[in-house]
Design a protein around this motif. Structure first.
Motif, PDB file in Angstrom:
ATOM      1  N   THR A 169      38.911  44.750  57.059  1.00  0.00           N
ATOM      2  CA  THR A 169      39.619  45.042  55.812  1.00  0.00           C
ATOM      3  C   THR A 169      40.763  44.065  55.570  1.00  0.00           C
ATOM      4  OG1 THR A 169      39.057  47.394  55.879  1.00  0.00           O
ATOM      5  CG2 THR A 169      41.014  46.769  54.608  1.00  0.00           C
ATOM      6  N   TYR A 170      41.534  43.793  56.619  1.00  0.00           N
ATOM      7  CA  TYR A 170      42.757  43.025  56.408  1.00  0.00           C
ATOM      8  C   TYR A 170      42.622  41.543  56.737  1.00  0.00           C
ATOM      9  CZ  TYR A 170      44.374  47.780  55.984  1.00  0.00           C
ATOM     10  OH  TYR A 170      44.506  49.081  55.576  1.00  0.00           O
ATOM     11  N   TYR A 189      37.017  49.723  44.703  1.00  0.00           N
ATOM     12  CA  TYR A 189      36.927  48.260  44.718  1.00  0.00           C
ATOM     13  C   TYR A 189      37.150  47.688  43.317  1.00  0.00           C
ATOM     14  CZ  TYR A 189      35.279  43.573  45.891  1.00  0.00           C
ATOM     15  OH  TYR A 189      35.201  42.217  46.086  1.00  0.00           O
ATOM     16  N   GLY A 210      40.144  46.121  44.672  1.00  0.00           N
ATOM     17  CA  GLY A 210      39.602  45.051  45.486  1.00  0.00           C
ATOM     18  C   GLY A 210      39.230  45.474  46.901  1.00  0.00           C
ATOM     19  N   TRP A 211      38.916  44.473  47.716  1.00  0.00           N
ATOM     20  CA  TRP A 211      38.396  44.662  49.070  1.00  0.00           C
ATOM     21  C   TRP A 211      39.373  45.402  49.979  1.00  0.00           C
ATOM     22  CZ3 TRP A 211      34.134  44.523  51.891  1.00  0.00           C
ATOM     23  CH2 TRP A 211      34.226  44.379  53.280  1.00  0.00           C
ATOM     24  N   VAL A 212      40.636  45.016  49.942  1.00  0.00           N
ATOM     25  CA  VAL A 212      41.619  45.608  50.862  1.00  0.00           C
ATOM     26  C   VAL A 212      41.824  47.086  50.558  1.00  0.00           C
ATOM     27  CG1 VAL A 212      44.035  45.550  51.613  1.00  0.00           C
ATOM     28  CG2 VAL A 212      42.780  43.408  51.285  1.00  0.00           C
ATOM     29  N   TYR A 243      34.048  32.962  48.813  1.00  0.00           N
ATOM     30  CA  TYR A 243      32.765  32.748  49.496  1.00  0.00           C
ATOM     31  C   TYR A 243      31.657  32.305  48.533  1.00  0.00           C
ATOM     32  CZ  TYR A 243      35.343  35.384  52.996  1.00  0.00           C
ATOM     33  OH  TYR A 243      36.292  35.812  53.880  1.00  0.00           O
ATOM     34  N   THR A 274      39.391  38.834  53.266  1.00  0.00           N
ATOM     35  CA  THR A 274      39.593  37.931  52.128  1.00  0.00           C
ATOM     36  C   THR A 274      39.978  36.532  52.580  1.00  0.00           C
ATOM     37  OG1 THR A 274      41.880  38.719  51.966  1.00  0.00           O
ATOM     38  CG2 THR A 274      40.229  39.790  50.553  1.00  0.00           C
ATOM     39  N   LEU A 334      32.331  41.341  47.700  1.00  0.00           N
ATOM     40  CA  LEU A 334      33.238  40.412  48.378  1.00  0.00           C
ATOM     41  C   LEU A 334      32.578  39.052  48.592  1.00  0.00           C
ATOM     42  CD1 LEU A 334      35.897  39.852  50.042  1.00  0.00           C
ATOM     43  CD2 LEU A 334      34.589  40.588  52.042  1.00  0.00           C
TER      44      LEU A 334
END
Length: 489
Positions: free
Chosen positions: A351-352, A417, A421-423, A298, A355, A292
């Motif tokens: 988590t939410y 992932y 992805g991250w979520v 980032y 991003t 992430l």
């Protein structure tokens, strides 16, 4: 001339005395080797007077001894993690690919897992002082080979062997359960557990920093020196404590009894299931966090990403105070619930929102680390009180569950992932923490069976005024402070 001629005509006569001389040298060499081993044995088995066990005056568990255990645990478990940030340098030095170099941490984890399963249960057979000292000495001595070898195959083999004997912190934790009084057991365990976390953190930081300015061998020489320092300190101050099973128990039986102990005690199964779920979440988060933070929006450097590990210092420093104020005064079940709730809230936030803002993962790291560590300390305090003569086997079952969770978290986190992805990977972690909370809620603190809340809802620990404190979460069973347990296998 006759004499000379006689000697020359019998050339085999002159060497005749050689075999007896050679035999004498061989005997002397054998005696020297035997004397060396005897000296080593006496060194390991000798107990300074202040450390000897006296039934009339059992060893006191002081804060100094607690900190020594934490120091030893920290720089012993660090052995598993020195290689992590320098794998590319190891690959270059040994002239192997990065993929081959990744075998080093894999073998370290495999050796540690083997030690958990095959060595830790022996803590219920042998006196812990001699056993711990022998393992630390073996680790330190074999570690010398890691500092010197130029062979990748030998380096890998020695990594496995040193990791096998690096399980001494998992012998110290049950010993804390023996030495610490019940009303201080959770806080004493949390100090040693914080040492374990500190070791994982320091190993990566020290290895990266030292290797940035010197050779990778420097950090291995430093680890070698630290192992012998730990051996010297433990030899001087580690108290002797009698075997938990002085009547004796065979090694095959002790391995088999791990299964029988687990399935005879619902609390241990409950704690193991919670440990599996929380460990899965922990490793999944820290594995996918790198992906992430290194990607848009980032795109942080590896240095900044590495500094995120410093967030664990908060948990390391705060958890012992929390354990003293809460876990030692109330039933462990309460601390497990609070810890899981904190971890779940942090994971949902991270988590939410992760991003959109980096504050989400930072808050998740804080709450997740604190929640999981406080829950694990409370669970350990609870399960160590069930069978005082089998604490090492109980700890083995618990740690195998946690270790299996770590492996699952790494594999599942990376897989999910990569596809969602991250979520999506975070949502899986939310599910695991939800399952952990369900395992905690489905069985109450004083329930004797597998499911239910029988025995009452009281949160405070019960003390009857005779030094007997209820510090378990099953069936009102009790642990007596300062008493040597009866022999049970």
């Amino acid at each position: 001339m006759a004499s000379t001629h006689h000697g020359s005509s019998n050339p085999h006569e002159a060497p005749a005395p050689s075999p007896p001389q050679s035999g004498t040298e061989s005997v002397e060499k054998k005696h020297g080797t035997k004397a060396t081993w005897q000296t080593l044995y006496h060194l390991l088995s000798y107990t300074p007077r202040r450390c000897r066990y006296d039934p009339a005056n059992p060893p006191k568990f002081s804060i100094a001894l607690n900190l020594l255990f934490a120091f030893a645990a920290s720089f012993t478990v660090a052995n598993l993690y020195y290689s992590h940030p320098i794998l590319h340098l190891l690959a270059q030095d040994f002239n192997v690919s990065n993929e081959r170099a990744s075998l080093i941490p894999t073998l370290a984890q495999a050796g540690y897992a083997a030690g958990l399963l095959f060595l830790c249960p022996l803590g219920d057979i042998f006196p812990r002082r001699h056993f711990v000292l022998a393992l630390v000495f073996c680790t330190a001595t074999v570690w010398l080979g890691l500092c010197l070898t130029n062979s990748f195959a030998i380096f890998c083999s020695l990594t496995f062997l040193t990791s096998l004997t690096t399980v001494t912190p998992q012998l110290m934790l049950p010993l804390v359960g023996d030495l610490a009084p019940p009303d201080r057991r959770a806080s004493a365990l949390s100090i040693v557990a914080s040492g374990l976390l500190l070791g994982m953190l320091l190993a990566r930081l020290l290895s990266g920093i030292v290797t940035n300015y010197t050779s990778w061998r420097t950090i291995y020489w430093l680890a070698f020196a630290l192992q012998y320092l730990i051996f010297a300190l433990l030899w001087l101050f580690l108290p002797d404590y009698p075997s938990a099973n002085p009547a004796g128990i065979t090694y095959p039986r002790i391995l088999y009894s791990i299964l029988t102990i687990v399935f005879h005690h619902p609390l241990i199964v409950q704690a193991c299931l919670i440990a599996f779920c929380t460990s899965t979440t922990f490793t999944s988060f820290w594995t996918t966090l790198t992906f992430l933070l290194s990607a848009p929006p980032y795109t942080y450097s590896t240095l900044i990403i590495g500094l995120f590990a410093l967030i664990g210092i908060f948990s390391m420093l705060f958890t012992p105070f929390y354990s003293r104020l809460v876990t030692d005064r109330f039933i462990p079940h309460l601390s497990v619930l609070v810890g899981l709730a904190c971890a779940l809230v942090g994971t949902i936030i991270g988590t939410y929102t992760g991003t959109a803002t980096v504050a989400g993962p930072i808050l998740q790291a804080l709450l997740l680390d604190f929640g999981i560590q406080s829950a694990q300390v409370a669970n350990r305090a609870a399960i160590y009180a069930i069978l005082p003569t089998a604490r090492n086997r109980v700890n083995t079952a618990y740690m195998i569950s946690a270790f299996s969770g770590q492996l699952t978290g790494t594999a599942v986190g990376n897989h999910v992932y990569a596809r969602g992805g991250w979520v999506r990977s975070g949502s899986v972690s939310v599910g695991f923490l939800g399952a952990a909370l369900a395992f905690c809620i489905v069985r109450g603190p004083r329930e004797e069976g597998w499911v239910g809340w029988g025995g009452g809802w009281g949160l405070r620990r019960v003390e009857n005024g005779k030094g007997v404190v209820e510090d378990k979460r099953s069936g009102g069973e009790k642990a007596e402070e300062g008493a040597l347990p009866q022999i049970r296998s």
